[in-house]
Design a protein around this motif. Structure first.
Motif, short mmCIF file in Angstrom:
data_model
loop_
_atom_site.label_atom_id
_atom_site.label_comp_id
_atom_site.label_asym_id
_atom_site.label_seq_id
_atom_site.Cartn_x
_atom_site.Cartn_y
_atom_site.Cartn_z
N ASP A 65 13.62 3.55 3.53
CA ASP A 65 12.24 3.05 3.59
C ASP A 65 11.45 3.74 4.70
N VAL A 66 12.06 3.90 5.86
CA VAL A 66 11.37 4.56 6.97
C VAL A 66 11.07 6.02 6.62
N SER A 67 12.00 6.67 5.94
CA SER A 67 11.77 8.06 5.53
C SER A 67 10.60 8.15 4.57
N VAL A 68 10.51 7.21 3.64
CA VAL A 68 9.39 7.21 2.69
C VAL A 68 8.07 6.98 3.41
N VAL A 69 8.07 6.07 4.39
CA VAL A 69 6.85 5.80 5.16
C VAL A 69 6.34 7.07 5.83
N GLN A 92 1.74 3.05 0.64
CA GLN A 92 2.18 2.77 2.01
C GLN A 92 2.16 1.27 2.30
N GLY A 93 1.16 0.56 1.79
CA GLY A 93 1.13 -0.88 1.98
C GLY A 93 2.33 -1.56 1.34
N THR A 94 2.75 -1.03 0.19
CA THR A 94 3.94 -1.56 -0.47
C THR A 94 5.19 -1.26 0.36
N MET A 95 5.24 -0.10 0.98
CA MET A 95 6.39 0.24 1.82
C MET A 95 6.40 -0.62 3.09
N PHE A 96 5.23 -0.92 3.64
CA PHE A 96 5.19 -1.85 4.78
C PHE A 96 5.79 -3.20 4.36
N TRP A 97 5.46 -3.63 3.16
CA TRP A 97 6.02 -4.89 2.64
C TRP A 97 7.53 -4.78 2.48
N ALA A 98 8.01 -3.62 2.03
CA ALA A 98 9.46 -3.42 1.91
C ALA A 98 10.13 -3.50 3.28
N LEU A 99 9.50 -2.92 4.31
CA LEU A 99 10.03 -3.02 5.67
C LEU A 99 10.08 -4.48 6.12
N PHE A 100 9.05 -5.23 5.78
CA PHE A 100 9.03 -6.64 6.14
C PHE A 100 10.22 -7.38 5.52
N LEU A 251 -3.38 -4.03 5.47
CA LEU A 251 -4.05 -5.05 4.67
C LEU A 251 -3.38 -5.20 3.30
N ILE A 252 -2.95 -4.08 2.71
CA ILE A 252 -2.21 -4.15 1.44
C ILE A 252 -0.90 -4.90 1.64
N PHE A 253 -0.21 -4.63 2.73
CA PHE A 253 1.03 -5.35 3.05
C PHE A 253 0.78 -6.85 3.17
N VAL A 254 -0.28 -7.23 3.87
CA VAL A 254 -0.60 -8.65 4.02
C VAL A 254 -0.87 -9.30 2.66
N ALA A 255 -1.57 -8.57 1.79
CA ALA A 255 -1.84 -9.10 0.45
C ALA A 255 -0.54 -9.30 -0.33
N TRP A 256 0.37 -8.35 -0.23
CA TRP A 256 1.69 -8.50 -0.87
C TRP A 256 2.39 -9.74 -0.33
N LEU A 257 2.41 -9.88 0.98
CA LEU A 257 3.14 -10.98 1.59
C LEU A 257 2.59 -12.33 1.13
N ASP A 258 1.26 -12.48 1.16
CA ASP A 258 0.67 -13.75 0.75
C ASP A 258 0.85 -14.00 -0.74
N LEU A 259 0.70 -12.96 -1.56
CA LEU A 259 0.89 -13.12 -2.99
C LEU A 259 2.30 -13.59 -3.32
N VAL A 260 3.29 -12.91 -2.76
CA VAL A 260 4.68 -13.21 -3.08
C VAL A 260 5.09 -14.59 -2.56
N THR A 261 4.77 -14.87 -1.29
CA THR A 261 5.19 -16.16 -0.74
C THR A 261 4.50 -17.31 -1.44
N TYR A 262 3.26 -17.12 -1.86
CA TYR A 262 2.56 -18.18 -2.58
C TYR A 262 3.17 -18.41 -3.96
N LEU A 263 3.36 -17.34 -4.73
CA LEU A 263 3.79 -17.49 -6.11
C LEU A 263 5.25 -17.91 -6.25
N HIS A 264 6.02 -17.81 -5.20
CA HIS A 264 7.40 -18.31 -5.29
C HIS A 264 7.47 -19.82 -5.12
#
Length: 388
Positions: A65-69, A92-100, A251-264
């Motif tokens: 993941d870090v290499s992809v970033v 990149q926002g998706t990769m930030f989410w993967a790091l999270f 900001l894309i990472f934050v959107a991923w985080l909120d989307l996923v945690t909410y929908l679960h």
């Protein structure tokens, strides 16, 4: 109307905590019913190797993941075409989410059996995307220990009606009007949710015990160091460049985080219960979580969509969750809700999000088994608030 039935402020009827606004019609399965199996029964059918944490395998995901970033940064700087920047931002926002997600595994101890390794890797990954590792780890532990509990759960908790009624227009807009809820996470870190006090950065917050204060101080110091580094890079290379390379992906990472945690925990086609008091148990709360299919992103963000088994057994490494879920499904039966299959891009989840935010507003102040209720006047108020 019988004495045991009353009208709420928004016209929804209730009887001893049991709602009659469509909830009584449960078909041949009632998700409120206590499950006819124990958590030990689920644990027993999960293959033993699914519990094994391989630190080298976990680290391999970090290195990848870090290499992809860094490769994405290099590609963006080399190509530097306006029409390619949106692709970079989403990737990149998706990769930030993967790091999270990998840092999240460190927090659960599912990354390895070595707490020092977990802490070091967790701090590096989470600090790099402006997450206070221990502060968030501890509150997330509280979420797992109390999932599905209206009074004690930690993230995206239903608001009791008495708290909901006291929200001002701006708070309702931020919580219920798309796209604002997708950017709630940074505010949650600083202020938590309505009705709760504390900050993930303050070691004296009521989120933490006195024994955890030094850990929180360490995480806040690491977060601060990253913030200073971003400020320095903005000075050295210009704020516009740093915003393009780091700010928009964040900001894309934050959107991923909120989307996923909410929908679960929300947005399933059948309304799912939330519990209080004696009706809540760890098993019943965990069975109200929902698996989701994210299409081509499933592997990129490390199978976080396999959420039910993760919630019940957070010690299982992410690379065993799919197998563990397959083994557990015959025991869980109808309490497991098969996720809707996604195409390459999970556009279907947008409907789940918008529908849920339009319907799931508050729960009753009373009752040990409650469901989300809808405020039919909410979006009239939101329209007025936006026009003022």
């Amino acid at each position: 109307m019988s004495p045991s039935m009353k009208d709420t402020a928004f016209g929804t009827m209730e009887r001893e905590g049991e709602y009659v606004n469509g909830i009584n019609d449960q078909g041949d399965f009632d998700p409120r019913a206590p499950p006819p199996f124990r958590i030990a029964d689920i644990r027993a059918v999960i293959p033993k190797h699914c519990w094994v944490k391989n630190p080298w395998r976990s680290l391999s995901y970090v290195f990848w993941d870090v290499s992809v970033v860094f490769a994405l940064v290099a590609a963006a700087l080399y190509l530097n075409r306006w029409f390619l920047w949106p692709i970079y931002w989403i990737g990149q926002g998706t990769m930030f989410w993967a790091l999270f997600v990998l840092g999240h595994d460190c927090g659960h101890g599912s990354f390895s059996d070595n707490p020092i390794l977990n802490s070091v890797v967790g701090h590096i990954l989470h600090s790099s995307i402006l997450v206070p590792y221990h502060g968030w780890r501890i509150s997330h532990r509280t979420h797992h220990q109390n999932h599905g509990n209206v009074e004690k759960d930690e993230s995206w908790v239903p608001l009791p009606e008495k708290i909901y009624n006291n929200l001002d227009i701006s708070t309702r807009i931020l919580r219920f009007a798309v796209p604002f809820p997708l950017f709630a996470y940074p505010m949650y870190l600083w202020y938590r949710s309505p009705g709760k006090d504390g900050s993930h950065f303050n070691p004296y917050s009521n989120l933490f015990t006195s024994q955890e204060r030094k850990l929180v101080m360490t995480s806040t110091a690491c977060w601060t160091a990253m913030a200073i580094l971003i400020a320095y890079l903005s000075y050295a290379f210009g704020p516009t460049q740093v915003f393009k390379l780091y700010g928009v992906p964040y900001l894309i990472f934050v959107a991923w985080l909120d989307l996923v945690t909410y929908l679960h925990h929300h947005g399933h086609e059948q309304k799912l219960p939330w519990y209080r008091g004696k009706e809540w148990s760890y098993l019943r709360g965990g069975l109200t979580t929902v698996d989701r299919d994210y299409g081509l992103f499933n592997n990129i963000h490390h199978n976080i969509g396999t959420h039910v088994i993760h919630h019940l057994f957070p010690q299982i490494p992410h690379y065993h969750l799919v197998e563990a879920t397959k083994a557990a499904k015959p025991v869980i039966g109808k309490y497991y809700r098969e996720p809707k299959k996604s195409g390459p891009i999970p556009f279907h989840l947008i409907k789940n999000l918008v529908t849920s935010l339009g319907q799931d507003h508050y729960v009753s102040n009373n009752g040990d088994i409650v469901y989300y209720q809808t405020d039919p006047q909410l979006f009239q108020l939101l329209s007025l608030g936006k026009s003022e």
